[in-house]
Design an enzyme around this catalytic site. Structure first.
Site, PDB file in Angstrom:
ATOM      1  N   GLU A 325      -4.778 -13.381   3.545  1.00  0.00           N
ATOM      2  CA  GLU A 325      -3.457 -12.917   3.981  1.00  0.00           C
ATOM      3  C   GLU A 325      -2.803 -11.960   2.980  1.00  0.00           C
ATOM      4  O   GLU A 325      -1.689 -12.170   2.532  1.00  0.00           O
ATOM      5  CB  GLU A 325      -2.534 -14.124   4.246  1.00  0.00           C
ATOM      6  CG  GLU A 325      -3.073 -15.027   5.339  1.00  0.00           C
ATOM      7  CD  GLU A 325      -2.164 -16.200   5.684  1.00  0.00           C
ATOM      8  OE1 GLU A 325      -1.946 -16.424   6.881  1.00  0.00           O
ATOM      9  OE2 GLU A 325      -1.686 -16.888   4.753  1.00  0.00           O
ATOM     10  N   VAL A 326      -3.539 -10.935   2.616  1.00  0.00           N
ATOM     11  CA  VAL A 326      -2.991  -9.957   1.672  1.00  0.00           C
ATOM     12  C   VAL A 326      -2.361  -8.807   2.461  1.00  0.00           C
ATOM     13  O   VAL A 326      -3.043  -8.083   3.178  1.00  0.00           O
ATOM     14  CB  VAL A 326      -4.102  -9.429   0.728  1.00  0.00           C
ATOM     15  CG1 VAL A 326      -3.531  -8.400  -0.227  1.00  0.00           C
ATOM     16  CG2 VAL A 326      -4.730 -10.585  -0.043  1.00  0.00           C
TER      17      VAL A 326
END
Ligand code: NAG
Ligand code: NAG
Ligand code: NAG
Ligand code: NAG
Ligand code: NAG
Length: 531
Positions: A325-326
């Site tokens: 989840e960057v």
């Protein structure tokens, strides 16, 4: 929706009562997880009042007392909280089991990924005095599993007030199907007191799980002391919701003495806002606080310091570097970072790859192999170190792709093995098969196992145990028991699972009823075995 749910629970309950009514019969084979090979008879023995540990012929010196402590815990477990009132001089001495004779072949007590966890347990029937149970193992950790199994065939008899081993003679030959059988806990979204973490470790050992994945820190809080960067834990929720470095070492040692490795995680660069409370230079800016500033060398110095400190206490072969989840828009929107990207000819996703690969190199330089969440594999799988294990959580089919690419994999698919999804039933947990659609034996061997995840958004010390149990037990059997012994229909194991969850309750673990959804309360008065 709600009514439908109650209807389902009600029907579930009816089926359940029918299936379970046999569970109170002690003659059932109530071992969880089910061993590889079991045979038993119909006799009974009493545990002698001075039930003893014998280790003649063992090559394991037990200088750190792991085996002795495991044996003493066994005695505590089988006694439960009952007072042993039996008058042993009234009991038939030919029915007394004097002790357990454990022979360990390996002198080493190094707990590492892939060690031999097998055991052979033999409990004789009467005749031949003095009587001893026999446990034959390669490693002391196999012995701990054997003792757990032994504890599950002992019962307190309310007539004689002694502990009885039913169904003797027993011959059990057992070993795990997968080498990685994990549970994730998250101490960032809510702090978990050390005492609760230890309780969770104890309960894991009852189900023969062997990896505690400790998601130590995340955006919300940074509870862990990092000696190299002593301001990092300024990001804790409060001064008391913290773990000293020595606490962390103690947790590792506590787990290791129970055959459980601790996998430490730092989830970088994305889940990291709390890092900047102590060191604001780690934030791209005070308006845009994660992911960690990729353009600042200080960021990598800190990560290297954390990993260097980790390597002093987290002895497991793997470290977890997150990578999920960057959202790189903070990098693109912050002028000095955006300038750096331009100079380096990188866009956001290129910088994400750069970050993950640099962190991987640091982990390797500290002697670790790496576990990353699946997004790293999805985005630049061919660039990852071959020492990477891909942890699948998001999308179906990633495990197949990762092993086809020659990388190892751990299954934690969220639709089945996320404990925080309370609508996921134990049956869903039970039928989740790590080798789905993987047929090539070489690729199957790259699936190390799986892990259930207890994310902490709505979990603290008040509800963690009943959210973990009994559903985690369903996954534990999937990961331990040979595939051909697992029924396709989980209804066939409901009685045995109910028995295991009552055993957890007897041992002081707040495992929720088997009927209903995750952590639901009992629906009506009745025996534990019927809930
Ligand atoms: C156990 O039984 C023996 C023999 O009947 C008796 O002498 C002894 O006092 C009993 N012990 C206890 C603790 O009741
Ligand atoms: C407890 O022991 C008594 C006396 O040996 C025996 O009759 C009874 O069946 C045992 N109870 C159970 C539940 O096994
Ligand atoms: C990514 O972050 C930006 C700014 O921080 C935010 O506006 C955007 O909604 C985020 N995107 C996603 C997909 O979460
Ligand atoms: C980012 O850069 C890479 C390599 O230069 C390129 O393949 C990719 O399409 C770019 N991504 C975006 C979203 O522009
Ligand atoms: C396995 O393959 C079947 C048939 O191609 C597919 O429907 C299913 O989604 C796959 N399962 C997983 C977990 O990938």
């Amino acid at each position: 929706m709600r009514q439908k749910r109650f209807l389902i629970i009600f029907i579930g309950l009816l089926v359940h009562v029918l299936v379970i009514s046999a569970a109170v019969d002690i003659k059932n084979l109530n071992i969880w997880p089910m061993p590889k090979d079991v045979s038993h008879g119909h006799g009974s023995l009493y545990l002698d009042n001075d039930f003893e540990l014998k280790t003649d012929g063992s090559r394991y010196p037990d200088s750190s007392g792991i085996l002795k402590d495991g044996f003493l815990r066994l005695i505590d477990l089988v006694k439960g909280t009952h007072v042993i009132e039996a008058n042993f001089s009234h009991l038939d001495s030919s029915l007394l089991l004097k002790g357990i004779h454990i022979v360990v072949s390996s002198p080493s007590d190094e707990l590492q990924h892939g060690i031999d966890e097998s055991y052979k347990l033999y409990i004789p029937a009467a005749q031949g005095n003095p009587l001893y149970a026999h446990l034959e193992v390669q490693t002391v950790y196999g012995a701990l599993h054997g003792l757990q199994t032994f504890s599950q065939v002992c019962h307190f008899n309310f007539t004689t007030r002694a502990i009885v081993v039913h169904q003797v003679p027993w011959t059990i030959v057992d070993q795990p199907r997968f080498s990685y059988r994990g549970l994730l806990i998250d101490t960032s979204r809510h702090y978990q007191p050390v005492a609760m973490i230890k309780k969770v470790i104890d309960s894991m050992s009852y189900a023969k799980l062997n990896v505690l994945h400790w998601h130590t820190v995340d955006s919300q809080s940074f509870p862990l002391e990092i000696p190299s960067y002593p301001k990092l834990w300024d990001g804790a929720y409060s001064v008391s919701e913290r773990y000293t470095f020595a606490d962390a070492a103690d947790i590792v040692s506590y787990a290791q003495r129970r055959g459980i490795n601790v996998l430490a995680e730092i989830d970088v660069p994305g889940h990291s806002l709390s890092w900047g409370i102590g060191y604001p230079a780690l934030w791209p800016s005070t308006d845009c606080k994660e992911p960690l500033d990729v353009s600042n060398e200080f960021t990598f110095k800190v990560i290297d310091g954390v990993l260097s400190d980790f390597s002093k206490i987290f002895q497991y072969k793997f470290v977890h570097l997150g990578g999920d989840e960057v959202n790189t828009s903070c990098w693109e929107l912050t002028p000095h970072v955006s300038q750096w990207l331009q100079n380096k000819h990188l866009n956001g996703s290129g910088a994400y790859q750069y970050f993950v690969l640099r962190a991987q190199e640091m982990a390797l330089s500290h002697g670790y192999e790496i576990i990353n969440w699946e997004e790293t594999f999805i985005n630049f799988g061919d660039k990852l170190s071959l020492k990477t294990v891909v942890q699948n959580w998001l999308v179906t089919g990633v495990a197949q792709k990762a092993v086809a690419a020659g990388l190892r994999c751990i299954l934690s698919n969220q639709e089945r093995w996320y404990l925080d999804n309370l609508d996921t039933t134990w049956q869903d947990f039970y039928i989740n098969e790590p080798l789905t659609n993987i047929t090539d034996p070489k690729q199957q061997a790259l699936v190390l196992g799986g892990e259930v995840c207890m994310w902490g958004e709505s979990i603290d010390a008040s509800d963690i145990e009943q959210t973990i149990w009994p559903r985690t037990a369903a996954a534990a059997e999937r990961l331990w028991t040979p595939y051909d012994k697992l029924p396709k229909d989980p209804a066939q194991v409901v009685g045995r699972l109910a028995h295991f969850r009552c055993l957890l309750n007897q041992r002081g673990v707040a495992a929720a009823p088997v009927v209903g959804f995750g952590r639901s309360a009992p629906l009506r008065p009745g025996s534990c075995y019927m809930q």
